[in-house]
Design an enzyme around this catalytic site. Structure first.
Site, mmCIF file in Angstrom:
data_model
loop_
_atom_site.group_PDB
_atom_site.id
_atom_site.type_symbol
_atom_site.label_atom_id
_atom_site.label_comp_id
_atom_site.label_asym_id
_atom_site.label_seq_id
_atom_site.Cartn_x
_atom_site.Cartn_y
_atom_site.Cartn_z
ATOM 1 N N SER A 1 0.859 -1.190 0.000
ATOM 2 C CA SER A 1 0.000 0.000 0.000
ATOM 3 C C SER A 1 0.887 1.229 0.000
ATOM 4 C CB SER A 1 -0.903 0.005 1.236
ATOM 5 O OG SER A 1 -1.750 1.143 1.226
ATOM 6 N N LYS B 1 -3.911 -2.894 -9.129
ATOM 7 C CA LYS B 1 -3.614 -1.630 -8.455
ATOM 8 C C LYS B 1 -4.878 -0.773 -8.451
ATOM 9 C CE LYS B 1 -0.427 2.327 -8.763
ATOM 10 N NZ LYS B 1 0.733 2.899 -9.492
ATOM 11 N N ASP C 1 9.456 8.263 -10.691
ATOM 12 C CA ASP C 1 9.116 8.059 -9.273
ATOM 13 C C ASP C 1 10.108 7.083 -8.665
ATOM 14 O OD1 ASP C 1 7.856 8.281 -6.870
ATOM 15 O OD2 ASP C 1 6.230 6.908 -7.358
#
Length: 454
Positions: free
Chosen positions: A141, A162, A307
């Site tokens: 998570s 997801k 990211d």
């Protein structure tokens, strides 16, 4: 007139005032941490003994670390991303790193009964109709979404589902705007660096993360690029299940691996000496794979995974690397416009040192942690007045690679790995003709080209 549903009224009222309460919580905590450091700076200035000063700083960092940890853990969401950025062993005080590194995988999961309606609405069918098996407990998570392992009906291979946390986008945007206001204050008072532009790029990139259709497109584009430009892809990219992608749900192939943060434990579990040659060779291969992949994406494609934090990196069989989560994918800009203002005599040398600090992973001899805001650092001598928002993603990439190299115990230069890729790109663009220019001159020219002196 229908009777008033008091519980429903309470929930709506709570939802309405939640951003205001969250902003209040942030500012109370941020001011407390900031004033704590300012008062301490005044107190430590009266101490002449250097060793005593260092001991006092360590205590202060420990106190601040607890407060920063509590802020990020209690507020969650966007502040978990902040913990990922600043909790690296090469940049933040050691006390911060020890505390914040445990937050990387601490995002609370949304209960399945709240996730199920989102899944079924987005995919247009019940979970039982689509999946032969669906694990109710998520395998991970994060701040925006959580992932569940499942198996599609009629298939033999597992997939990852997801799904976004309901209602998280508005809260995250509130957090970012609070941070932008704090960044503006800090760059006017304490830090001569364009922090506001950095937070603006964060706002843009995080906005992209809420569109899983865009993420699926980015994943496929990067997967195709790496396949076409390598005999063997430097990293694995999950395959998208194309007919099961919506703005809030993304289904992709399951890749078996261990999180890179658990690499040390896995090596020890297999009876391998963590400080031996075999472990060092595996770590070197992992760093090289990541560095080559990012170098090619940034310098050849201009479109890259933006990211980069350890939670998005898996180590698979044979030290192969899998790169996950493509919600942030950036177009890089070929003309870089960092504006600087020199505050020293040897400005060219300081510009070069600043560029190396920002865009290379290798630490100078004897240095185990960078301190960019120390009094003798280049960033104090060369003020960064404007930092292009688009460069923040590249800076984060270098920051990730440096943090990994320090964490793995390898002093490693991404610039050395990227140099041939950069030269090829410059030759193709007609920007580099003399292939016999000395290595350092080439590197120096490349770094200095990054900055525009004002």
């Amino acid at each position: 007139m229908p009777p008033l549903d008091f519980k429903d009224f309470q929930e709506k009222l709570s939802t309405h005032f939640r951003p205001f309460h969250r902003s209040f919580q942030f500012w109370v905590r941020a001011v407390d941490i900031y004033t704590g450091y300012k008062v301490f700076q005044l107190r430590v200035s009266f101490v002449k003994d250097v060793k005593k000063q260092e001991e006092m700083w360590e205590v202060q960092h420990e106190l601040a670390a607890e407060k920063i940890y509590a802020t990020c853990a209690d507020l969650g969401g966007f502040f978990l991303k902040i913990a990922q950025i600043i909790g690296k062993p090469d940049l933040a005080p050691a006390a911060w790193v020890r505390r914040l590194v445990t937050l990387c995988d601490r995002a609370p999961a949304t209960p399945f009964d709240a996730i199920q309606p989102v899944l079924e609405k987005e995919l247009g069918q019940s979970i039982g109709e689509i999946f032969e098996r669906f694990d109710v407990d998520p395998i991970g998570s994060a701040s925006i979404a959580q992932v569940h392992r499942a198996r599609l009906r009629g298939d033999k291979n597992d997939v990852v589902v997801k799904v976004q946390h309901p209602g998280v986008q508005d809260l995250m945007m509130t957090d970012i705007r609070n941070l932008q206001a704090f960044a503006l204050y800090m760059q006017k008072t304490d830090i001569k660096f364009d922090l506001y532009s950095v937070t603006k790029e964060m706002e843009k990139q995080i906005g992209y993360e809420f569109d899983f259709i865009r993420e699926a497109d980015a994943m496929e584009r990067i997967k195709r690029f790496l396949y076409e430009n390598n005999k063997k892809r430097p990293v694995l990219v999950p395959r998208v299940i194309r007919d099961m992608v919506t703005r809030r749900v993304l289904v992709m192939e399951y890749i078996d691996g261990i999180p890179i943060l658990n690499l040390g434990d896995e090596i020890a579990k297999r009876g391998i000496n963590p400080g031996g040659k075999l472990a060092a060779a595996a770590k070197q291969k992992i760093l090289e794979s990541l560095t080559i992949a990012y170098g090619q994406m940034i310098l050849k494609s201009g479109f890259f995974h933006a990211d980069p934090h350890p939670g998005n990196i898996l180590i698979c069989k044979g030290s192969e690397v899998a790169l996950l989560d493509y919600g942030q994918a950036s177009e890089s800009y070929r003309e870089l416009g960092i504006e600087t203002l020199s505050n020293c005599k040897d400005e060219q040398n300081e510009l070069f040192k600043l560029a190396q600090t920002m865009f290379d992973t290798k630490l100078p001899p004897g240095v185990v942690m960078l301190q960019p805001f120390a009094e003798d650092s280049s960033i104090k001598k060369v003020g960064v007045q404007a930092f292009p928002e688009e460069l923040f993603s590249i800076l984060r990439t270098v920051h990730l690679l440096r943090g990994l190299s320090v964490g793995l115990g390898i002093n490693y230069s991404c610039a050395d790995q990227w140099r041939p890729i950069a030269e090829e790109a410059l030759v193709r663009a007609g920007r580099l003709k003399d292939k016999d220019v000395k290595s350092r001159a080439r590197q120096s020219s490349f770094f200095r080209r990054i900055f525009s002196q004002q």
